[in-house]
Design a protein around this motif. Structure first.
Motif, short mmCIF file in Angstrom:
data_model
loop_
_atom_site.label_atom_id
_atom_site.label_comp_id
_atom_site.label_asym_id
_atom_site.label_seq_id
_atom_site.Cartn_x
_atom_site.Cartn_y
_atom_site.Cartn_z
N TYR A 704 -34.28 -60.79 20.26
CA TYR A 704 -34.04 -60.23 21.59
C TYR A 704 -32.63 -59.66 21.68
O TYR A 704 -32.43 -58.54 22.18
N GLU A 705 -31.63 -60.39 21.17
CA GLU A 705 -30.25 -59.89 21.20
C GLU A 705 -30.09 -58.70 20.25
O GLU A 705 -29.33 -57.78 20.54
N MET A 706 -30.82 -58.71 19.13
CA MET A 706 -30.79 -57.55 18.22
C MET A 706 -31.30 -56.30 18.94
O MET A 706 -30.72 -55.22 18.81
N VAL A 717 -36.11 -48.80 19.73
CA VAL A 717 -36.77 -50.06 19.42
C VAL A 717 -38.19 -49.98 19.97
O VAL A 717 -38.39 -49.95 21.18
N LYS A 718 -39.16 -49.91 19.09
CA LYS A 718 -40.56 -49.73 19.50
C LYS A 718 -41.23 -51.04 19.90
O LYS A 718 -42.14 -51.06 20.70
N MET A 719 -40.78 -52.14 19.28
CA MET A 719 -41.41 -53.43 19.57
C MET A 719 -40.39 -54.54 19.56
O MET A 719 -39.51 -54.58 18.69
N VAL A 720 -40.50 -55.44 20.55
CA VAL A 720 -39.77 -56.71 20.54
C VAL A 720 -40.83 -57.78 20.70
O VAL A 720 -41.47 -57.87 21.75
N ASP A 818 -34.57 -53.40 29.60
CA ASP A 818 -35.56 -52.42 30.03
C ASP A 818 -36.59 -52.22 28.91
O ASP A 818 -36.68 -51.15 28.30
N ILE A 819 -37.38 -53.27 28.65
CA ILE A 819 -38.33 -53.25 27.53
C ILE A 819 -39.66 -53.87 27.96
O ILE A 819 -39.75 -54.57 28.95
N THR A 820 -40.69 -53.58 27.16
CA THR A 820 -41.95 -54.33 27.22
C THR A 820 -41.89 -55.35 26.09
O THR A 820 -41.55 -55.00 24.95
N LEU A 821 -42.22 -56.59 26.40
CA LEU A 821 -42.13 -57.64 25.38
C LEU A 821 -43.52 -58.09 24.99
O LEU A 821 -44.39 -58.30 25.86
N ASP A 822 -43.76 -58.20 23.69
CA ASP A 822 -45.04 -58.70 23.18
C ASP A 822 -44.90 -60.16 22.79
O ASP A 822 -44.13 -60.49 21.87
N LEU A 823 -45.63 -61.01 23.51
CA LEU A 823 -45.54 -62.45 23.29
C LEU A 823 -46.78 -62.93 22.55
O LEU A 823 -47.90 -62.84 23.06
N PHE A 824 -46.58 -63.44 21.33
CA PHE A 824 -47.67 -64.00 20.54
C PHE A 824 -47.61 -65.52 20.74
O PHE A 824 -46.77 -66.20 20.16
N TRP A 841 -40.49 -65.51 29.84
CA TRP A 841 -39.95 -64.19 29.52
C TRP A 841 -40.06 -63.16 30.65
O TRP A 841 -39.44 -62.10 30.59
N THR A 842 -40.85 -63.45 31.68
CA THR A 842 -41.07 -62.46 32.74
C THR A 842 -39.79 -61.91 33.36
O THR A 842 -39.67 -60.69 33.56
N PRO A 843 -38.76 -62.74 33.65
CA PRO A 843 -37.55 -62.17 34.28
C PRO A 843 -36.74 -61.27 33.36
O PRO A 843 -35.87 -60.52 33.84
N PHE A 844 -37.00 -61.33 32.06
CA PHE A 844 -36.11 -60.64 31.11
C PHE A 844 -36.70 -59.35 30.53
O PHE A 844 -35.97 -58.54 29.96
N ALA A 845 -38.01 -59.17 30.66
CA ALA A 845 -38.64 -57.94 30.17
C ALA A 845 -39.02 -57.11 31.38
O ALA A 845 -40.06 -57.33 32.02
N LYS A 846 -38.19 -56.14 31.73
CA LYS A 846 -38.37 -55.37 32.97
C LYS A 846 -39.68 -54.60 33.00
O LYS A 846 -40.23 -54.32 34.06
#
Length: 884
Positions: A704-706, A717-720, A818-824, A841-846
């Motif tokens: 996430y910090e990367m 960055v296409k995916m986090v 300002d990202i979409t986060l993919d949570l596995f 993670w909801t508060p951190f992935a806008k």
């Protein structure tokens, strides 16, 4: 015992302040020298002679012409001319307009020169009719012949460009680890400071000197060759390209012209020695560009009047330290030039003055602006000078290892990284590897510099090919690779030898083991026809000389010198030996037409270290966007292997392992630094992106910090992706009371939830809780009873890294991106979480959180049979984001 430290000498090491006209540009100094010595010879090239007045007048006229072509202060002009007086005049003229020049050797590959012109945004390209329309560029092409015809229309007055010391003098491109050269920006005051230091102090130059210039202008040390004599009133003798590559011709020129000063790399000095240099010459030698070997000093000392060893990277303006060599037992890089500081530092940038080994950092007035259009790399290598009282001062991280000797002199101990020097040229091996992979029939490539014959370094490429070839077909393949590389790289960066391997040796942690790469069999020769023995006396003589000097036991008289890997230094030795045996002196150029033993003989009948990098290639091949997965708290990236192998055949996968596993590198304990360290290794291999980042457990926070840092740097960055990572809120900024309350509440909830887990799966819950308790007890045991004692075995340092990682996590505050986060998310829960759905993670992935359920629990998502389903879900997600 070592001699005691001379504290006075060490304290005085960086006491180098000297007043100089910092506000002046270089061309102010050359113009002043011309005014003082108008009728003295300034430049000689073959039979052409220019006085100081004539040279300065010509530069002024050309500057006027260039101004009319649109060149002005602050612009950039490329200069692509053969070695000639016009080349020198053009360099001076560009600076007189206030513009900076990019030196371009026309012998360099066309693509490389075109890249430099584009990257530098050159407004004008000064070249000759010989190269007219040869280079595709946006720069306006100015032919030197057309400019010379217009000279009568221009006065020989100094242009009023307003150029000052702070303006750029030149942008010089050096080899880059990403596969592309990087432009170093040098200002006039950088250059003026260095040249005046050399002139007025060490090594010193006077108007009575005659300097022979042999270096290509694309090599930064050419700045000393050309400008030091021209600011001094000395004579500049310019060698043409052919002479500069011929040791015997250089030796003859030095003697015939009574040259008093010459600068060259060790390679050139060896060429001259090999050509029959057998008596003392009243010549002051400057040796730079690479390390000065002891055996070379032994040979040169009795043959010259003075020897000076000069050291410094392009980024700190030609040279930064100087040492007079008077004994082959006393070779160092000496002490700094004027207004320059040298520091030996550890990884925490502590200044080491006790003789300890560390990285060489250089500060002072030689430090360049930075790399053009490479802000990230500039920030990494040009850092704040924490030892200077000047808030704006910076210093350059050389990547060289060194130490301060007892007497205060600096000893250079080689490179920290894989950058090498061959024949004086600085080479990033990764740049060659990147371009090799673009050639046909290569799956993997590793390049190293070998010196199996002392004084003769060779670049060797180790390759894995999908299609095996043998005999002459393999030789043709080598030729094709070399030809392909020559189109994009300078000749000195093309490997001399290729070794085809079934597998590249790796260290226990999965890194390339460069030390285990085998020595090439230099006796293997791939030939079209049969081996033909020498028949005539001359053929036998030449064959014997070739065998002795090329290190090959058996050579056919039809074998080609260049195809055998012959280079100029070997050619010098061969020709010198032939002359000694026969009394016949043949030019080196003879080998072009007489490249076999048979042809040359006929001509005689007539009247010639374990790497612990963080980035681990788990599955490095494939055409798709690479996926980078950060280790979890267990530090192990091996568990990602099964996942990677179950993904698409074209999907590259890399792991990132923790720094410090070798027990040498200090573990990082700041999240931002951990992320920056991993980014640096990724970007070094994949500078352009886009990037797909993932992290397991703790690794998710690092990923996430990367992403945060890459986005801030303008990277795509296409995916986090989070592999079962929980976004815990940091309490680092909470009061002690609030921390205590939060801890008590969370503890209560965890305890209560344990009964829920016991009811659902009592066996697994007891196993899991027992495992957690065991880990805590082991950690407590080492902390209380084994404090300060090192563990043994492969994971000897994981406790230290765990503690550093935990500290980093405790002090890291997540910020919305300002990202979409993919949570596995693992289907099976084994511990309490306040947010079971989105794992916090909801508060951190806008832009939202996409949840992908995967089989298993936190510790088994990578284990069979879960790995196959996980890989399938992950691949679909990767393919989807790659198309956006």
């Amino acid at each position: 015992m070592d001699a005691p430290l001379n504290t006075d000498a060490i304290n005085a090491l960086n006491d180098t302040a000297v007043a100089y006209p910092k506000e002046k540009a270089l061309i102010h100094l050359t113009a002043a020298a011309a005014a003082q010595n108008p009728d003295k010879i300034a430049l000689k090239f073959h039979d052409r002679v220019f006085t100081y007045k004539a040279l300065n007048d010509a530069a002024n006229k050309l500057a006027g012409y260039l101004v009319d072509q649109g060149l002005k202060r602050g612009d950039v002009a490329g200069v692509a001319l053969d070695r000639s007086p016009e080349m020198v005049i053009s360099l001076l003229a560009v600076m007189k307009t206030g513009a900076a020049y990019v030196p371009l050797d026309p012998d360099y590959p066309k693509d490389r020169i075109e890249f430099m012109l584009e990257d530098s945004s050159a407004k004008i390209l000064i070249t000759s009719e010989k190269y007219q329309n040869h280079f595709a560029a946006n720069a306006k092409e100015v032919l030197i012949e057309a400019a010379l015809e217009k000279f009568p229309d221009y006065p020989a007055v100094e242009p009023e460009s307003g150029v000052i010391g702070e303006d750029l003098a030149y942008i010089l491109y050096t080899s880059g680890s990403t596969g592309k050269p990087k432009g170093v920006q040098i200002r006039h005051f950088n250059l003026v400071n260095f040249l005046l230091s050399c002139q007025q102090s060490r090594p010193g130059l006077t108007p009575a000197d005659k300097v022979l210039a042999v270096t290509t202008i694309s090599f930064d040390i050419a700045g000393l060759d050309l400008y030091l004599p021209l600011i001094t009133g000395a004579e500049l003798l310019l060698a043409d390209s052919a002479t500069a590559k011929d040791g015997r011709a250089l030796l003859d020129l030095v003697k015939a012209e009574n040259v008093t000063v010459m600068q060259a790399t060790p390679f050139t000095w060896r060429m001259m020695l090999a050509s029959g240099w057998d008596s003392k010459i009243d010549l002051k030698i400057y040796c730079g560009g690479e390390a000065f070997p002891k055996d070379l000093a032994t040979q040169l000392l009795p043959k010259t009047s003075e020897i000076w060893n000069l050291y410094g990277p392009t980024e700190t303006t030609i040279y930064s330290t100087i040492k007079q060599i008077t004994s082959d037992e006393d070779i160092t890089i000496g002490t700094p030039v004027a207004n320059t500081q040298i520091y030996i530092v550890d990884e925490q940038l502590n200044n080491l003055t006790d003789g300890s080994i560390g990285e060489i950092l250089i500060g002072g007035d030689g430090v360049a602006v930075g790399y053009l259009n490479r802000e990230e790399l500039s920030a990494e290598r040009f850092i704040k000078d924490i030892f200077s009282a000047d808030e704006n001062a910076r210093m350059y991280r050389t990547g060289d290892l060194g130490k301060i000797r007892q007497d205060g002199e600096i000893v250079c101990l080689g490179r920290i990284d894989h950058q090498v020097k061959v024949r004086g040229y600085r080479i990033e091996l990764e740049e060659i590897e990147q371009n090799l992979l673009k050639q046909g029939n290569i799956k993997q490539a590793v390049v190293i510099a070998r010196e199996d014959t002392p004084g003769m370094p060779r670049l060797v490429a180790y390759v894995i090919t999908p299609e095996a070839k043998e005999g002459i077909e393999l030789k043709n393949q080598f030729d094709a690779w070399q030809k392909g590389l020559l189109e994009v790289l300078p000749e000195y960066m093309v490997p001399d030898d290729f070794v085809v391997m079934e597998a590249i040796p790796i260290t226990p942690n999965g890194k390339i083991d460069r030390k285990a790469l085998p020595k090439p069999d230099y006796n293997i020769i791939y030939r079209e026809g049969e081996f033909v023995e020498p028949g005539t006396d001359n053929e036998k003589l030449v064959a014997k000389i070739w065998q002795q000097n090329m290190g090959i036991e058996k050579i056919s008289i039809l074998d080609n010198f260049f195809e055998l890997g012959g280079r100029s230094l070997v050619a010098v030795k061969i020709m010198a030996a032939i002359e000694q045996e026969t009394g016949k002196r043949l030019p080196l150029a003879t080998l072009f037409e007489h490249a076999t033993i048979q042809k040359l003989a006929k001509r005689l009948e007539g009247d010639e270290v374990i790497s612990w990098e963080s980035l681990v290639p788990i599955k490095p091949t494939g055409s798709k966007m690479p996926l980078y997965i950060v280790h979890g708290a267990g530090l192990n990236v091996l568990l990602f292997n099964a996942l990677a192998m179950n993904m698409d055949a074209e999907q590259p996968v890399y792991g990132l392992q923790a720094r410090g596993l070798n027990g040498i590198d200090e573990p990082l304990d700041v999240m931002e630094e951990i992320a920056a360290n991993y980014i640096a290794e990724i970007v070094a291999k994949n500078p352009e992106g886009p990037y797909a980042l993932a992290g397991y457990s703790l690794g998710g926070i690092i990923a996430y910090e990367m992403a945060n840092q890459l986005i801030a740097a303008g990277k795509e960055v296409k995916m986090v992706a989070m592999f079962d990572t929980y976004a815990e809120r940091s309490t680092v900024n909470d009061s002690a009371a609030k921390k205590a309350v939060s801890k008590a509440i969370l503890g209560t909830k965890k305890f209560a939830h344990s009964f829920v887990l016991l009811a659902e799966d009592p066996k697994r819950t007891i196993e899991y809780k027992g495992l957690m308790l065991k880990r805590q007890l082991i950690k407590l045991y080492w902390k209380v009873f084994k404090s300060g004692q090192k563990r043994e075995g492969f994971f000897a340092y994981d406790n230290e890294i765990d503690e550093a990682s935990e500290k980093a996590l405790r002090n890291y505050v997540l910020k919305p991106l300002d990202i979409t986060l993919d949570l596995f998310r693992a289907k099976k829960r084994t511990f309490y979480m306040e947010d079971f759905e989105f794992l916090g993670w909801t508060p951190f992935a806008k832009k939202g959180v996409n949840v992908h359920e995967i089989p298993g629990e936190h510790n088994t998502i990578f284990a069979p049979p879960n790995d196959k389903e996980f890989a399938e879900v992950l691949q679909k997600c990767l393919d989807r984001v790659a198309k956006k």
